[in-house]
Structures are given as structure tokens and as C-alpha cells.
Design a protein around this motif. Structure first.
Motif, PDB file in Angstrom:
ATOM      1  N   SER A  42      -7.588   5.523  -8.656  1.00 42.64           N
ATOM      2  CA  SER A  42      -6.634   6.336  -7.903  1.00 42.64           C
ATOM      3  C   SER A  42      -7.205   7.705  -7.537  1.00 42.64           C
ATOM      4  CB  SER A  42      -5.353   6.528  -8.724  1.00 42.64           C
ATOM      5  OG  SER A  42      -4.803   5.286  -9.106  1.00 42.64           O
TER       6      SER A  42
ATOM      7  N   SER B 263     -10.653  14.960  -2.177  1.00 41.17           N
ATOM      8  CA  SER B 263      -9.695  13.845  -2.205  1.00 41.17           C
ATOM      9  C   SER B 263     -10.010  12.761  -1.186  1.00 41.17           C
ATOM     10  CB  SER B 263      -8.281  14.385  -1.956  1.00 41.17           C
ATOM     11  OG  SER B 263      -8.208  15.013  -0.678  1.00 41.17           O
TER      12      SER B 263
ATOM     13  N   PHE C 242      -9.578   9.203  -2.594  1.00 40.14           N
ATOM     14  CA  PHE C 242      -8.388   8.827  -3.361  1.00 40.14           C
ATOM     15  C   PHE C 242      -7.949   7.415  -2.961  1.00 40.14           C
ATOM     16  CE2 PHE C 242      -6.291  13.111  -4.725  1.00 40.14           C
ATOM     17  CZ  PHE C 242      -7.427  13.399  -5.470  1.00 40.14           C
ATOM     18  N   TRP C 243      -7.566   6.644  -3.950  1.00 40.71           N
ATOM     19  CA  TRP C 243      -7.140   5.251  -3.745  1.00 40.71           C
ATOM     20  C   TRP C 243      -8.234   4.439  -3.052  1.00 40.71           C
ATOM     21  CZ3 TRP C 243      -3.044   4.177  -6.550  1.00 40.71           C
ATOM     22  CH2 TRP C 243      -2.146   5.210  -6.851  1.00 40.71           C
TER      23      TRP C 243
ATOM     24  N   HIS D  60     -10.189   5.114  -0.652  1.00 42.51           N
ATOM     25  CA  HIS D  60     -10.168   5.176   0.812  1.00 42.51           C
ATOM     26  C   HIS D  60     -11.589   5.293   1.366  1.00 42.51           C
ATOM     27  CE1 HIS D  60      -8.874   6.205   4.855  1.00 42.51           C
ATOM     28  NE2 HIS D  60      -9.600   7.309   4.810  1.00 42.51           N
TER      29      HIS D  60
END
Length: 525
Positions: A116, A133, A136-137, A139
Motif C-alpha cells: 500500500s 507517493s 502507492f498501491w 501504481h
């Protein structure tokens, strides 16, 4: 007439020159044609070589990926079941399941957090403190490459380091912290402690990396951060009930300790040699130094224990090997085999004495996470500053004090001081605030109640236990002849004759009546 003859002579000379020029042009044309043919042959050969090189590069990349895939599985095995069994054997019997539950739940929790947020915070280009970020996830990671490997593979491999770092900490506060408090602490610790430290040492733009601090496979990032965070946790949570009462608590199952340590040793090859991110000479050197240091660490601990305590123990020799493996972790890709022998011997001896610190200073490092990982991690980082050899690394900037770069020792010390200070302070703040919040919300802090600790965390926290006790006697009377000699009774579900720990012989000739059951005890003498 003379002028005519002179003109004819000049014309003849010019004709010869023209013929010579024509011959030269023909020769030049032939040479050009030959050179063109050679160029075409070279172009064809180069194209063929390019195909071969491309094929070799693809094969090499496939081999590297295969090695990192295998290394990832090995490092997963270090946490579950390796570390879980190792800690489970060191714990007391009523707390074994709670100990292995900690390792398994951390594997699940940190894996989710890593996918995450954690990976992006560690390995993207942010600033000197944190990444950004952008991942994040996970991506934007489908087609990206990192060090010739798929970035997804790199991400999963690095996840295993985050998992085992968090699991190591539990060894310091084992057998007395509430399970819910442990999960919350580990989740916050991962984001606020592990991710920044990993970015400093391994991430793009990290200030320890920029300063030249050498940490090949996680001396600072894994062992020092986890060990000193565990020390803070053990002090804040307090001593175990038995330790506070002056009891000497020993491992409940040396065989589990042996099995766990053996799995850890095998997994360490993925931990250290996998950090080369290629199946090359660096991976080979890391594997060789890892094996040598682990072996020498075990021998050193065994020798010291044999001298001081008159006999070697199973728990001792496997603990010494773990100390040697911890010490070689930051330098496994930078030192040669001679350096590995020295580091392993230093690690085994250091580990033996470092676990005595808890008795000297009065803290309860339950399963010696601080003594083994914290202290030996520091020793390993500093030893890397001494034994790093550019003959191994092929980089003049990666050289230790013994090989012409004394400043490397100071750089390593700088890294250790920064990591120890940061991890200790942030871990203290996390635990202190968590304790205050949990008292306010639930009425109890991060520590289990005395009653829960007394019966064991397996039952009080998880409602299960490895200890399956079937009562043999219930209230009633035993009759020997016409005399009532004991208040007891026979359990209906028990078919085994009990043997009392205090009465080992029954000298009677009459049958012993257990309520309505009669069992003919044989006369012993």
C-alpha cells in the motif's frame, strides 16, 4: 620539323599519363569495391553478434530474475517458519502459540502495508528522509525495470526484509504484550521507522547512501533498527512476571530452537546473496562469506560457553551462528573470506557476552532480540568499515580501514549512531503514546494483565494452548482397606493410571478404591 616532333613527344607523354591515371582509377575502383564488400561483411557480422549479445543479455536477465525469485522465497521462510520456530522454542510453553502468532500476523500486516505505502516511501525519489507517493498501491509498476529486474520482483523481495525486521522486535517484549497493542505498534513502526531508515540507506537520494555508508543486506536497516527498537519496547513494557520474582526462565524446547535456527541459516543465503540482485560474482562472494561467518560464529560461542560453563549447549551453538550471520549481513558483499572468518568469530564472542547485559542492567530482553540483533548488528556495521576490500567490490570507494580507507570506519559509525538514535526515540514515542491511548480507550495499556500473563498468552490472548491437560483426579476419596487416605477421585474420561509426583510407591495388598472404580495397585515391595 623539330617543333612537330616535340609536340608529338608531348602528346605521347600525355597519353601515357592518361593511361597511368586510368589504370590508377581502375585500381582505386577495385579497392573501393573490395572495401565495400568488407564493410558489408562487417555489418553482417556485427548484426549477427548483436543478435548473440541480445540473446545472452536476455538469458542473463532470466537467470538473475530466477535467483531473486528463489531468494524471495528463502527470506519469506526466514520469518515463517524460521523465526517463528526459533522464538517459539525460546519462549515458555504457555506462550508458544502467541509467539508464532506474532510472526505470522506480522507477515500479513506488513505485506499489506508494504504494497500500500511502504515500498513507495522507501524506493522512490523523494527527499533525503522519505520517498514519494508515486507508487502507492503499486501504481505505475507494470513495465518498469530496476537493476535489470522487474520492479515488481524487486518490490516483493524488499518486502521480505520489512517483514522480518518487524518480527525480530517481538523477541524483546515476548510473553507480556497484548496482541492488539503489538499489531498497532508494528504497523506504525513500519511506516515511521523502517521506511525512513530503508530510504536513507538504500533509496534514491538517501543521505546515508550518499554519505557512503556501506550496508549490503541490512545491518543498519534490519538488525540495528529492530534490535534497538526492541530494547526500548522491553524497557517500557517491563519485566515478565517470573523475571520480576527472581526466576531463571529457560527455553522450553531446544529442538524447536534448533529447527528455527537451521531454517534461518538456509534463508540467510537469500537474504545476503540475493542482495546482489544478480546471479554473479557478488552473489557468490556474499554466499561464501555468509556461510563462513555463520560457521565461525557458532564455533566461537560454543568455545566460550564450553570454557565458562563447562559444557556446550544446542541453544548456545545455534545462537552463536545467528550472531555470526547478523554480523556479516552489512558486509557480506564487501569483505573477502578472511574478513568473514574474523567477523564471524567476533560476532559469536560478542553475542555470548551481549545477552548478559540484560542481567547486568536489569531489563528483560526476553528472547535476546537486542543482544543478538542490536549489538551484533552494530558490530557488523563497524566491522564492515574495517574489512571492506575493493578487491571484492571492484570499486575504490568501497574500501575499509584495513585496506587503505580509514575514513570508512567513521562513516559506518555515523550511520550506526543515526539509526540507533532515531529508532530508539521514535519507538519510545510510539509505545508511550499507544499506551496512553489504550488506557484511555480500553482501560488497559499495552501490557497484559498479571492474571493473563500467569495463565499464559496462548489462552488469555488466543484461546488455545499446546498444553492439553486432562484432569486425572477429581474430588472424592481414595480408600485403602477401611482407611480414607486421600481426597481425590477418578475422571470418567481418563483411562491411564496416574503417577503422583510426591507418592512414588504404594505398599498395600488391598485394592485401591477410586469412588466406584477399583484399580488393583500392585505391592511394590
Amino acid at each position: 620539323m623539330a617543333s612537330v616532333n616535340s609536340l608529338a613527344s608531348q602528346v605521347q607523354a600525355m597519353s601515357e599519363q592518361v593511361n597511368n591515371i586510368s589504370a590508377s582509377l581502375l585500381a582505386a575502383q577495385f579497392a573501393i569495391k573490395s572495401q565495400r564488400q568488407q564493410i558489408q561483411e562487417l555489418i553482417a557480422a556485427q548484426a549477427s553478434n548483436s543478435v548473440i549479445i541480445t540473446s545472452l543479455q536476455a538469458t542473463s536477465s532470466h537467470g538473475d530474475n530466477a535467483w531473486i525469485l528463489a531468494s524471495t522465497a528463502l527470506v519469506v521462510m526466514m520469518t515463517i517458519p524460521g523465526l517463528a520456530l526459533f522464538y517459539g522454542g525460546l519462549a515458555q510453553a504457555p506462550n508458544v502459540l502467541s509467539t508464532v502468532m506474532q510472526s505470522f500476523s506480522i507477515m500479513c500486516t506488513v505485506s499489506f502495508l508494504w504494497f500500500s505505502f511502504g515500498y513507495s516511501l522507501c524506493f522512490t525519489a523523494g527527499d533525503v528522509f522519505y520517498g514519494n507517493s508515486s507508487n502507492f498501491w503499486l501504481h505505475d509498476m507494470t513495465s518498469k525495470k530496476m537493476r535489470n529486474d522487474s520492479e515488481k520482483l524487486f518490490m516483493v523481495y524488499q518486502m521480505t526484509f520489512a517483514v522480518i525486521s518487524a518480527a525480530i522486535i517481538c523477541g524483546s517484549f515476548a510473553e507480556r504484550m497484548r496482541f492488539s497493542a503489538m499489531l498497532i505498534f508494528i504497523a506504525i513502526w513500519h511506516i515511521l521507522v523502517y521506511c525512513p531508515v530503508a530510504h536513507w540507506s538504500w533509496g534514491p537520494g538517501g543521505f546515508l547512501n550518499t554519505a557512503g555508508c556501506l550496508d549490503y543486506a541490512g545491518g543498519d536497516v534490519v538488525h540495528v533498527s529492530a534490535g534497538f527498537s526492541g530494547l526500548v519496547a522491553s524497557m517500557l513494557v517491563g519485566k515478565r512476571r517470573g523475571i520480576s520474582q527472581g526466576q531463571e526462565i529457560s527455553p522450553h524446547n531446544a529442538l524447536l530452537v534448533f529447527l528455527g535456527a537451521s531454517l534461518l541459516w538456509v534463508g540467510w543465503f537469500g537474504f545476503n546473496a540475493g542482495s546482489a540482485f544478480a546471479a554473479d560474482h557478488m552473489a557468490i562472494n556474499a554466499m561464501a562469506t555468509t556461510q563462513m561467518s555463520g560457521a565461525c560464529g557458532g564455533l566461537a560461542w560454543m568455545a566460550v560457553e564450553w570454557i565458562m560453563r563447562k559444557r556446550p549447549t544446542v541453544v548456545g551453538i545455534v545462537s552463536g551462528s545467528i550472531c555470526g550471520l547478523v554480523c556479516i549481513t552489512p558486509g557480506c558483499g564487501y569483505v573477502d573470506l578472511a574478513g568473514a572468518v574474523a567477523i564471524g568469530l567476533i560476532g559469536g564472542i560478542t553475542g555470548f557476552f551481549s545477552i548478559q547485559m540484560k542481567h547486568m542492567f536489569g531489563f528483560d530482553d526476553a528472547l535476546d532480540a537486542f543482544g543478538v540483533h542490536g549489538i551484533c548488528g552494530v558490530v557488523g556495521c563497524l566491522a564492515t568499515g574495517l574489512f571492506a576490500d575493493q578487491g571484492v567490490t571492484r570499486d575504490p570507494n568501497e574500501n575499509g580501514a584495513f585496506y587503505g580507507k580509514p575514513s570508512q570506519l567513521y562513516i559506518q559509525l555515523y550511520g550506526v549512531v543515526v539509526v540507533v538514535a532515531y529508532c530508539s526515540v521514535i519507538s519510545f514515542l510510539i509505545l508511550k503514546l499507544l499506551d496512553i491511548v489504550m488506557i484511555a480507550v480500553t482501560g488497559t495499556g499495552i501490557r497484559c494483565s498479571p492474571e493473563a500473563e500467569k495463565i499464559g498468552l496462548d489462552i488469555s490472548e488466543h484461546g488455545d494452548s499446546l498444553i492439553k491437560e486432562t484432569p486425572v483426579f477429581s474430588l472424592g476419596q481414595i480408600k485403602v482397606g477401611n482407611q480414607h487416605v486421600l481426597q481425590a477421585g477418578w475422571n470418567e474420561n481418563t483411562s491411564v493410571v496416574p503417577v503422583s509426583t510426591s507418592i512414588t510407591r504404594v505398599q498395600v495388598s488391598d485394592p485401591v478404591h477410586l469412588e466406584d472404580k477399583v484399580h488393583p495397585f500392585q505391592q511394590d515391595e
